[in-house]
Design a protein around this motif. Sequence first.
Motif, short mmCIF file in Angstrom:
data_model
loop_
_atom_site.label_atom_id
_atom_site.label_comp_id
_atom_site.label_asym_id
_atom_site.label_seq_id
_atom_site.Cartn_x
_atom_site.Cartn_y
_atom_site.Cartn_z
N SER A 26 -4.84 -3.86 9.16
CA SER A 26 -5.54 -4.20 7.83
C SER A 26 -5.59 -3.23 6.76
O SER A 26 -5.60 -3.75 5.72
N THR A 30 -3.48 -4.20 3.19
CA THR A 30 -4.49 -4.05 1.82
C THR A 30 -3.79 -3.01 0.83
O THR A 30 -3.64 -3.47 -0.05
N ASP A 35 -3.09 -10.17 1.42
CA ASP A 35 -4.72 -10.49 1.98
C ASP A 35 -4.78 -10.69 3.51
O ASP A 35 -3.91 -11.63 4.07
N THR A 220 -12.23 -2.67 -5.26
CA THR A 220 -11.08 -3.17 -4.94
C THR A 220 -10.35 -3.94 -6.05
O THR A 220 -10.87 -4.81 -6.64
#
Length: 414
Positions: A26, A30, A35, A220
């Motif tokens: 993950s 990222t 996604d 983010t």
Amino acid sequence: MKCEIISVGTELLLGQIANTDAKFISEMLTSLGIDVYFQTNVGDNKSRLLECLKIASNRSDIIILTGGLGPTMDDLTKETVAEFFGLKLVVDIDTKIKIESYFKKSMREMTQNNYKQALFPEGSKILPNDNGTAPGCIFEKNGKKVVILPGPPSELIPMFNNYVYPFLKSLSNDIIVSRVIKIFGIGESKVETMVSDMLLSKNPTVAPLIGNGFVTLRITAKSDDVQKAKKMIDDIEVSLRKIFGEYIFGVDDDTMESIVLNLLKDKGSTLSTAESCTGGLLSEKITSVPGASEVFKFGAITYSNESKENILGVSGEIIRRHGAVSEETAREMAMNVKNISKTDYGLSITGIAGPSGGTIAKPVGLVYIGLAYKDEIYVKKLISNGNRDKVRLNSAMHALDMLRRHLTGLKIDY
């Protein structure tokens, strides 16, 4: 582009091992701007894995599976994936030769079921495994990109970095950049209230998280250019610093202890500690930072009244009159440990961590923290909620924060 991670292994469901693979993947996805909306753990069961694949194929563009690539009967990932996508399993000759060579070099008998690891869905690109016998693979079918990886992190991580990352990077033009702002001294609910408007932002996003004794805000940003993304994050960080100011102690990999140790080094100051209820947790945090020996000179765990008197020289009269858990005792512990060790700072903690030992006057969670510098002594009184571990952690964090504030000229909260 949406990706889904399916982690195969009954041991994950039983809690026998932590799913660090999904966390690693993950994080890497990222950074690529891909996604991740779903992560699934499924046992070594064909029908349940088929069900997971059906769901994933309906909602995700990329499916990454980990685990279930061994030689035994319950290792069924490749077979099940091939069946779902209507593909034959075919032998990869190079993999077969490598497996035979592996067993020959290790002088172990190779059983027939080991050849299973040389079977792959037809049309697959083989991902070499330089750290084991189970290669991974990548294939595309029905508009879906499927990546199959071994479960052991020592095999998965290098395989992902060497082969999967470049493949996925070619699929995405977006870049996602994150920054974590670390806050201490304000609770999560209040932090969320103070930035409620920012939480509605879509790009960049701001998300509150609970850290290890503190609160974090993760910023983010997504862009086609890394510098643009960083500029978006910089602008949000400026706003957050205006809101939280002195309560922000670090960013990203910073820890409270690393910040404090660096401040001590910059000022050429030294530190000693005296702990009771934390039982060495404060010293452990300090010494976990590389180079701590430059500034940390002495640590005493004086759990009993006798040790406070005999090792630190705390007055027996003070303990009898005010108790071991008191402002007066914390004062003497901090000043005396500073003087004994001849350091610039002395930091002390005394309290009741629980679950027993509390009274109406002095409940569980009551802690006093002392900070001595030259002839100055500061004492902070805490009432911490939660279990024993939480009380101890909160106490150590507050002690470090007191020192951080003094080193930076900030007001010390009492």
